[in-house]
Design an enzyme around this catalytic site. Structure first.
Site, PDB file in Angstrom:
ATOM      1  N   HIS A 257       0.794  -1.179  -0.209  1.00  0.00           N
ATOM      2  CA  HIS A 257      -0.059  -0.029   0.020  1.00  0.00           C
ATOM      3  C   HIS A 257       1.113   1.388  -0.126  1.00  0.00           C
ATOM      4  CE1 HIS A 257      -3.479  -2.761   1.899  1.00  0.00           C
ATOM      5  NE2 HIS A 257      -3.393  -2.655   0.432  1.00  0.00           N
TER       6      HIS A 257
ATOM      7  N   GLU B 158       1.467   3.298   2.958  1.00  0.00           N
ATOM      8  CA  GLU B 158       2.089   2.618   4.296  1.00  0.00           C
ATOM      9  C   GLU B 158       3.321   2.580   4.131  1.00  0.00           C
ATOM     10  OE1 GLU B 158      -0.546  -0.766   4.598  1.00  0.00           O
ATOM     11  OE2 GLU B 158      -2.348   0.612   4.589  1.00  0.00           O
TER      12      GLU B 158
ATOM     13  N   HIS C 252       2.927  -3.692   6.557  1.00  0.00           N
ATOM     14  CA  HIS C 252       1.837  -2.708   6.367  1.00  0.00           C
ATOM     15  C   HIS C 252       1.866  -1.743   7.457  1.00  0.00           C
ATOM     16  CE1 HIS C 252      -0.901  -4.398   3.008  1.00  0.00           C
ATOM     17  NE2 HIS C 252       0.127  -5.328   3.417  1.00  0.00           N
TER      18      HIS C 252
ATOM     19  N   GLU D 139       1.527  -5.155  10.703  1.00  0.00           N
ATOM     20  CA  GLU D 139       0.987  -3.965  10.799  1.00  0.00           C
ATOM     21  C   GLU D 139       1.853  -3.280  11.932  1.00  0.00           C
ATOM     22  OE1 GLU D 139      -1.546  -2.550   8.860  1.00  0.00           O
ATOM     23  OE2 GLU D 139      -2.395  -4.323   8.148  1.00  0.00           O
TER      24      GLU D 139
END
Ligand SMILES: *[C@@H]1O[C@H](CO)[C@@H](O)[C@H](O)[C@H]1NC(C)=O
Ligand SMILES: *[C@@H]1O[C@H](CO)[C@@H](O)[C@H](O)[C@H]1NC(C)=O
Ligand SMILES: *[C@@H]1O[C@H](CO)[C@@H](O)[C@H](O)[C@H]1NC(C)=O
Ligand SMILES: CC(=O)N[C@H]1CO[C@H](CO)[C@@H](O)[C@@H]1O
Ligand SMILES: [Zn+2]
Length: 438
Positions: free
Chosen positions: A88, A91, A218, A312
């Site tokens: 992404h 990110e 991410h 994440e």
């Protein structure tokens, strides 16, 4: 200005041997390539810089740096690992951490850090700091503060929804109790969206390199997410257990508990509801959080021998440059410890018992016999072209069976302990052809 002529050579002398040291900043797409090339210049014997077969929509190459005792080659008994960042485009922490990681591995190797030397000597490590350089540019041009701008690629496609949905095939095979439980790509008969060039490059890469472990970096929360990402019933939130649930929970914890904050139960949470995943050890099943179709994580597991988790790395998707170094300090041990997990379980070579020739595509099936139980793990992996296989497993007792058409299967029992920073247990197989039946 005559004196300028004799000043010049000494200036050149001073500049020539200078290799730029790593600096903390948001590296743009040219600087990203320069960092990788600089690392290669400092560590020519253990690195190789290459690009994937496809370029981004805007025509930017997708750069990878490889660390290995023999760059450019797969070696039997050496597991292959990958990190992918910035899928992404907005990110961006993973991108900068991976650039630093490449520099760090090289510096530590050269500086005589025996643990890093051992890791690099035993493992082929591939690092791709950005899978979505176009999205990074769009996010950066927009100031880097938006929750969505730059997430997708230059065709407005979310790359983490763009992989063929193998979960549907797997879930249907499970229900009917027929069909394969691995390497399902050949069974895809329809796509929800056109496959994007960035996705296609990664799919080819997965098919070409026999990865056994990987993570996809991410941002937007702080948690290690493991398969499956897609729910079985179509529910938005539902624990979607894979056959390797024990192993995946171990893998996710091998990141979260080595991160300074991820597994801390009393830290702040992220997102609109401020939920703190630290209360559950910093890990979550993907679909239990929210169901995702067409994600890269499940694709790896169901199309190849690779086990992938999704990391994440923080609430802030585009953190200010001043926080990058402190973030590295929080993630460093976790990034290294996770790579070591390529060595858990068992590995070996499957050979023809008569000729000694390696057998590729042999099926390796595992039954968990710990504490007297008999649990078949319904996810087989396969040997690769030099006959070698790698089966990540948590500690326990197992029956491992190697099968290949035309041969009698061979079963062996093994105890897995997983000592830190040690190779997997070696378990080689010799298969004998079945007698001809007329
Ligand atoms: C690379 O390997 C060669 C040959 O083994 C050796 O002479 C050289 O010093 C090595 N270079 C580095 C930077 O380690
Ligand atoms: C790693 O391999 C290199 C090259 O073979 C060797 O010089 C070094 O001692 C090894 N380091 C460790 C810790 O195994
Ligand atoms: C096998 O079973 C034991 C005991 O339940 C468990 O601790 C271990 O993680 C299991 N291994 C795998 C690979 O599922
Ligand atoms: C949808 C999208 O992001 N389109 C952009 C692709 O890149 C060009 C520039 O190369 C932009 O002009 C488009 O807006
Ligand atoms: Zn993301």
């Amino acid at each position: 200005m005559r004196f300028a002529c004799w000043l010049l050579p000494s200036v050149v002398l001073v500049l020539a041997p200078l290799i730029e040291a790593f600096t903390w900043k948001h590296h743009d797409n040219n600087e990203l390539r320069e960092v990788l090339n600089t690392v290669h210049d400092k560590c020519p014997n253990i690195t190789r810089v290459y690009t994937l077969s496809e370029k981004s929509v805007r025509g930017l190459p997708l750069h990878v740096i490889e660390f290995s005792s023999k760059p450019g080659y797969h070696q039997p008994y050496y597991p292959e690992f990958k990190y992918i960042g910035n899928m992404h485009g907005n990110e961006v922490l993973g991108r900068e951490l991976l650039l630093k990681l490449a520099d760090y591995l090289c510096e530590q190797y050269n500086g005589g850090d025996t643990s890093i030397q051992k890791l690099v000597n035993m493992t082929r490590i591939h690092i791709m700091p950005s899978m979505n350089p176009d999205g990074w540019q769009i996010a950066t041009d927009a100031g880097g503060n938006d929750y969505l701008v730059g997430r997708v690629n230059n065709n407005s496609i979310d790359l983490n929804r763009n992989f063929p949905d193998l979960d549907r095939i797997m879930f249907s095979n499970e229900q009917d109790n027929v069909g394969h439980n691995n390497h399902l790509l050949a069974l895809v008969d329809r796509l929800n969206q056109p496959i994007q060039p960035e996705t296609k490059g990664v799919i080819r890469w997965i098919m070409q390199v026999p990865f056994v472990l990987s993570a996809n970096l991410h941002g937007g929360d702080l948690v290690a997410n493991y398969p499956y990402d897609e729910s079985r019933t179509g529910a938005m939130m539902e624990y979607s257990k894979s056959p390797d649930d024990y192993t995946f929970r171990h893998l996710a914890q091998s990141y979260s508990t080595f991160h300074t904050d991820m597994a801390r139960p009393n830290r702040a949470g992220c997102g609109f509801d401020g939920y703190n995943f630290g209360r559950q050890g910093g890990i979550t099943n993907g679909a239990a959080w929210y169901s995702v179709d067409g994600g890269m994580q499940d694709f790896n597991y169901l199309s190849s021998n690779d086990f992938e988790i999704t990391l994440e790395l923080g609430c802030d998707k585009y953190p200010p440059a001043s926080t990058l170094q402190p973030e590295w300090e929080k993630n460093k041990k976790a990034l290294i410890n996770f790579m070591w997990q390529s060595h858990i379980g068992v590995k070996g070579i499957v050979r023809d018992g008569l000729t000694g020739r390696p057998i590729a595509n042999a099926v390796i099936h595992v039954r968990n016999i710990t504490d007297g139980k008999k649990d078949d793990i319904m996810h087989d992996i396969t040997s690769v072209y030099q006959g070698d296989y790698y089966r990540l497993l948590t500690p326990g007792d197992y029956e491992i069976t190697a099968y290949q058409e035309g041969y009698s299967p061979e079963m062996k029992r093994v105890k897995v302990i997983n000592r830190p920073e040690e190779e997997a247990v070696r378990l080689d197989f010799k298969l004998f052809t079945l007698p001809q039946v007329n």
